[in-house]
Design a protein around this motif. Structure first.
Motif, PDB file in Angstrom:
ATOM      1  N   ILE A   1       0.852  -1.186   0.000  1.00 24.00           N
ATOM      2  CA  ILE A   1       0.000   0.000   0.000  1.00 24.00           C
ATOM      3  C   ILE A   1       0.893   1.243   0.000  1.00 24.00           C
ATOM      4  CG2 ILE A   1      -1.827   1.247   1.211  1.00 24.00           C
ATOM      5  CD1 ILE A   1      -2.636  -1.398   2.492  1.00 24.00           C
ATOM      6  N   LEU A   2       0.679   2.135  -0.974  1.00 18.07           N
ATOM      7  CA  LEU A   2       1.530   3.306  -1.162  1.00 18.07           C
ATOM      8  C   LEU A   2       0.830   4.594  -0.721  1.00 18.07           C
ATOM      9  CD1 LEU A   2       2.902   2.570  -4.761  1.00 18.07           C
ATOM     10  CD2 LEU A   2       3.876   1.874  -2.557  1.00 18.07           C
ATOM     11  N   SER A   3       1.646   5.520  -0.271  1.00 18.54           N
ATOM     12  CA  SER A   3       1.207   6.898  -0.068  1.00 18.54           C
ATOM     13  C   SER A   3       1.847   7.733  -1.171  1.00 18.54           C
ATOM     14  CB  SER A   3       1.649   7.405   1.306  1.00 18.54           C
ATOM     15  OG  SER A   3       1.487   8.815   1.375  1.00 18.54           O
ATOM     16  N   ILE A   4       1.023   8.376  -1.995  1.00 22.63           N
ATOM     17  CA  ILE A   4       1.522   9.222  -3.088  1.00 22.63           C
ATOM     18  C   ILE A   4       0.945  10.622  -2.887  1.00 22.63           C
ATOM     19  CG2 ILE A   4       1.699   9.509  -5.581  1.00 22.63           C
ATOM     20  CD1 ILE A   4       1.193   6.529  -5.891  1.00 22.63           C
ATOM     21  N   TYR A   5       1.827  11.593  -2.673  1.00 24.94           N
ATOM     22  CA  TYR A   5       1.389  12.947  -2.300  1.00 24.94           C
ATOM     23  C   TYR A   5       1.964  13.973  -3.265  1.00 24.94           C
ATOM     24  CZ  TYR A   5       0.918  17.219   0.498  1.00 24.94           C
ATOM     25  OH  TYR A   5       0.624  18.485   0.937  1.00 24.94           O
ATOM     26  N   LEU A   6       1.062  14.737  -3.909  1.00 26.62           N
ATOM     27  CA  LEU A   6       1.460  15.863  -4.756  1.00 26.62           C
ATOM     28  C   LEU A   6       1.457  17.105  -3.862  1.00 26.62           C
ATOM     29  CD1 LEU A   6      -0.744  15.045  -7.875  1.00 26.62           C
ATOM     30  CD2 LEU A   6       1.743  14.842  -7.723  1.00 26.62           C
ATOM     31  N   TRP A   7       2.645  17.512  -3.418  1.00 29.90           N
ATOM     32  CA  TRP A   7       2.690  18.568  -2.409  1.00 29.90           C
ATOM     33  C   TRP A   7       2.149  19.908  -2.907  1.00 29.90           C
ATOM     34  CZ3 TRP A   7       5.602  22.877  -3.457  1.00 29.90           C
ATOM     35  CH2 TRP A   7       6.593  22.760  -4.457  1.00 29.90           C
ATOM     36  N   ALA A   8       2.201  20.138  -4.227  1.00 29.55           N
ATOM     37  CA  ALA A   8       1.680  21.398  -4.779  1.00 29.55           C
ATOM     38  C   ALA A   8       0.182  21.331  -5.036  1.00 29.55           C
ATOM     39  CB  ALA A   8       2.426  21.748  -6.061  1.00 29.55           C
ATOM     40  N   TYR A   9      -0.397  20.133  -4.979  1.00 33.42           N
ATOM     41  CA  TYR A   9      -1.821  19.969  -5.277  1.00 33.42           C
ATOM     42  C   TYR A   9      -2.454  19.055  -4.213  1.00 33.42           C
ATOM     43  CZ  TYR A   9      -0.012  21.553  -9.769  1.00 33.42           C
ATOM     44  OH  TYR A   9       0.637  22.252 -10.757  1.00 33.42           O
TER      45      TYR A   9
ATOM     46  N   LEU B   1       0.378  18.913 -15.263  1.00 33.43           N
ATOM     47  CA  LEU B   1       0.593  19.805 -14.121  1.00 33.43           C
ATOM     48  C   LEU B   1       1.885  20.590 -14.272  1.00 33.43           C
ATOM     49  CD1 LEU B   1      -0.321  17.252 -11.272  1.00 33.43           C
ATOM     50  CD2 LEU B   1      -1.833  18.947 -12.347  1.00 33.43           C
ATOM     51  N   ARG B   2       1.870  21.836 -13.766  1.00 35.05           N
ATOM     52  CA  ARG B   2       3.062  22.682 -13.857  1.00 35.05           C
ATOM     53  C   ARG B   2       4.119  22.232 -12.844  1.00 35.05           C
ATOM     54  NH1 ARG B   2       2.070  29.027 -13.775  1.00 35.05           N
ATOM     55  NH2 ARG B   2       1.060  28.359 -15.732  1.00 35.05           N
ATOM     56  N   THR B   3       3.701  21.765 -11.669  1.00 33.97           N
ATOM     57  CA  THR B   3       4.633  21.303 -10.628  1.00 33.97           C
ATOM     58  C   THR B   3       4.267  19.859 -10.281  1.00 33.97           C
ATOM     59  OG1 THR B   3       4.647  23.567  -9.752  1.00 33.97           O
ATOM     60  CG2 THR B   3       5.631  21.848  -8.384  1.00 33.97           C
ATOM     61  N   PRO B   4       4.819  18.895 -11.027  1.00 37.67           N
ATOM     62  CA  PRO B   4       4.379  17.503 -10.871  1.00 37.67           C
ATOM     63  C   PRO B   4       5.160  16.706  -9.826  1.00 37.67           C
ATOM     64  CG  PRO B   4       5.857  17.649 -12.717  1.00 37.67           C
ATOM     65  CD  PRO B   4       5.785  19.045 -12.131  1.00 37.67           C
ATOM     66  N   ASP B   5       5.922  17.379  -8.955  1.00 34.71           N
ATOM     67  CA  ASP B   5       6.746  16.648  -7.993  1.00 34.71           C
ATOM     68  C   ASP B   5       5.870  15.868  -7.018  1.00 34.71           C
ATOM     69  OD1 ASP B   5       9.027  17.641  -9.138  1.00 34.71           O
ATOM     70  OD2 ASP B   5       9.137  19.375  -7.807  1.00 34.71           O
ATOM     71  N   VAL B   6       6.280  14.628  -6.766  1.00 36.80           N
ATOM     72  CA  VAL B   6       5.511  13.739  -5.890  1.00 36.80           C
ATOM     73  C   VAL B   6       6.396  13.231  -4.757  1.00 36.80           C
ATOM     74  CG1 VAL B   6       3.924  12.998  -7.711  1.00 36.80           C
ATOM     75  CG2 VAL B   6       6.048  11.726  -7.317  1.00 36.80           C
ATOM     76  N   ILE B   7       5.759  12.877  -3.663  1.00 37.71           N
ATOM     77  CA  ILE B   7       6.431  12.242  -2.530  1.00 37.71           C
ATOM     78  C   ILE B   7       5.773  10.871  -2.339  1.00 37.71           C
ATOM     79  CG2 ILE B   7       6.948  12.350  -0.056  1.00 37.71           C
ATOM     80  CD1 ILE B   7       6.722  15.395  -0.264  1.00 37.71           C
ATOM     81  N   ILE B   8       6.580   9.816  -2.489  1.00 40.12           N
ATOM     82  CA  ILE B   8       6.048   8.448  -2.434  1.00 40.12           C
ATOM     83  C   ILE B   8       6.712   7.692  -1.269  1.00 40.12           C
ATOM     84  CG2 ILE B   8       5.737   6.281  -3.675  1.00 40.12           C
ATOM     85  CD1 ILE B   8       6.024   7.818  -6.266  1.00 40.12           C
ATOM     86  N   ARG B   9       5.893   6.989  -0.521  1.00 43.26           N
ATOM     87  CA  ARG B   9       6.401   6.086   0.515  1.00 43.26           C
ATOM     88  C   ARG B   9       5.454   4.904   0.638  1.00 43.26           C
ATOM     89  NH1 ARG B   9       4.080   7.090   5.770  1.00 43.26           N
ATOM     90  NH2 ARG B   9       2.555   8.804   5.714  1.00 43.26           N
ATOM     91  N   VAL B  10       5.911   3.877   1.322  1.00 42.69           N
ATOM     92  CA  VAL B  10       5.090   2.678   1.524  1.00 42.69           C
ATOM     93  C   VAL B  10       4.393   2.790   2.863  1.00 42.69           C
ATOM     94  CG1 VAL B  10       5.076   0.160   1.701  1.00 42.69           C
ATOM     95  CG2 VAL B  10       6.687   1.276   0.147  1.00 42.69           C
ATOM     96  N   LEU B  11       3.063   2.768   2.835  1.00 44.55           N
ATOM     97  CA  LEU B  11       2.297   2.806   4.077  1.00 44.55           C
ATOM     98  C   LEU B  11       2.279   1.445   4.772  1.00 44.55           C
ATOM     99  CD1 LEU B  11      -0.877   4.926   3.185  1.00 44.55           C
ATOM    100  CD2 LEU B  11       1.082   5.607   4.576  1.00 44.55           C
ATOM    101  N   ALA B  12       2.185   0.380   3.986  1.00 44.07           N
ATOM    102  CA  ALA B  12       2.115  -0.969   4.562  1.00 44.07           C
ATOM    103  C   ALA B  12       2.710  -1.958   3.571  1.00 44.07           C
ATOM    104  CB  ALA B  12       0.675  -1.348   4.898  1.00 44.07           C
TER     105      ALA B  12
END
Length: 367
Positions: A86-94, A153-164
């Motif tokens: 299970i992944l956490s994927i976060y678009l910090w600008a959106y 998206l203009r700022t497509p940077d993502v932060i990905i980590r594994v939740l489980a």
């Protein structure tokens, strides 16, 4: 006179014809050394133990290097995502597109707030849609997602980590506090740590020196003491996906003593190991009236082999008891002490005399 004649005739005829009137097991068909096959088809390798042949017959360290060294060749690899993770994927600008996840305390919360990889290896992600992540590292997923999101998206940077981590697992069974299936993470997990996840070895029933690792259909019998002595710490044996670890029961670690010992019994193995002299000592030694000191055998079945090994030791000289002290026993070994020729002869006579008395009685009735 006639009784003696009948008795002598019966004894001689039995020895000539080979009839089995003696009690106990027989060793007359064993060759002094070499491989042969029994009438039942068992392949047996008889090894005559001497000071020169002891190391060749029991090369513990050599066998460990040959059979177990590859288990400790741990090459560090980046974790590859698997179905179930299970992944956490976060678009910090959106943040409105992908709300940030926090305070994930259990798998249900992770499933509700994260992106679980399905059995085909895909996740469903906003804007992009269906996207395959299984078999890829987090950094690879990060790069690919950023490239695809850059189209929209203009700022497509993502932060990905594994939740489980729920994609790769191993099992711990046997004499542990809590047997079951456990999941692997991106951090290397040693064999000892894996046992710790199962609550540790049961102190009342488990044998901490006798473990079995099943990997890729192959069973590895791990004697922790022998491995440590050979320089292989189980802290350095890394668990792999689908491994099964089994902790043996202490009560099953026994050596069986049969024949002309002082006391035929099952001897429980000590945690630090036992020698042949230890086992004979706990069985009250050799029977002074019937044992043949020149015919002491250790029968050993190999776990991953169809043949049986029979080690023959001649302890006629008390000086050779040092050899017995160097011979290491293994669980389920059978120690057999053969009877002396005189003891066998006495047993033949004891069985024949009642029969000869019966013949004499019948002869008297006939007269």
């Amino acid at each position: 006179m006639r009784i003696i004649q009948y008795t002598a005739l019966l004894i001689v005829s039995c020895f000539i014809s080979g009839c089995a009137i003696t009690s106990g097991l027989q060793t007359y068909d064993l060759p002094k050394e070499g491989v042969y096959q029994t009438d039942l088809g068992t392949q047996v390798n008889v090894i005559q133990l001497t000071q020169e042949s002891l190391f060749a017959a029991q090369p513990a360290e050599i066998n460990i290097h040959q059979n177990y060294a590859h288990l400790f060749n741990n090459s560090t690899k980046n974790y590859k995502l698997s179905p179930g993770d299970i992944l956490s994927i976060y678009l910090w600008a959106y943040p409105e597109i992908t709300p940030q996840t926090s305070n994930i305390s259990n798998n249900q919360s992770a499933q509700a707030n994260g992106y679980q990889i399905d059995q085909n290896g895909y996740i469903q992600f906003p804007i992009i849609g269906r996207y395959k992540v299984a078999g890829k590292s987090l950094s690879q997923v990060n790069t690919e997602l950023r490239n695809q999101l850059s189209r929209y998206l203009r700022t497509p940077d993502v932060i990905i980590r594994v939740l489980a981590y729920q994609g790769k697992y191993f099992s711990v069974q046997g004499n542990v506090q809590q047997s079951g299936r456990f999941f692997l993470s991106d951090q290397p997990l040693s064999l000892y740590a894996a046992i710790g996840m199962a609550g540790g070895i049961n102190s009342e029933t488990g044998d901490k020196t006798s473990l079995i690792l099943v990997r890729d259909g192959q069973s590895y019998y791990l004697n922790t003491l022998e491995l440590e002595k050979a320089g292989y710490s189980l802290h350095n044996l890394i668990i792999q996906p689908n491994d099964t670890l089994y902790v043996n029961a202490r009560e099953n670690q026994k050596v069986y003593v049969m024949g002309e010992s002082g006391n035929n019994r099952a001897v429980s193995m000590r945690e630090q190991g036992m020698s042949l002299s230890d086992v004979l000592g706990e069985s009250l030694g050799l029977n002074p009236l019937s044992a043949s000191r020149s015919k002491i055998y250790v029968v050993r079945s190999q776990p991953n082999s169809a043949h049986t090994e029979v080690y023959h030791m001649d302890l006629t000289s008390i000086a050779d008891f040092g050899l017995a002290n160097q011979f290491k026993m293994r669980s389920n070994d059978i120690v057999y002490v053969d009877a002396s020729g005189l003891a066998r002869w006495q047993r033949v006579v004891n069985q024949v005399i009642p029969f000869s008395s019966l013949i004499n009685t019948a002869n008297s009735l006939g007269n």
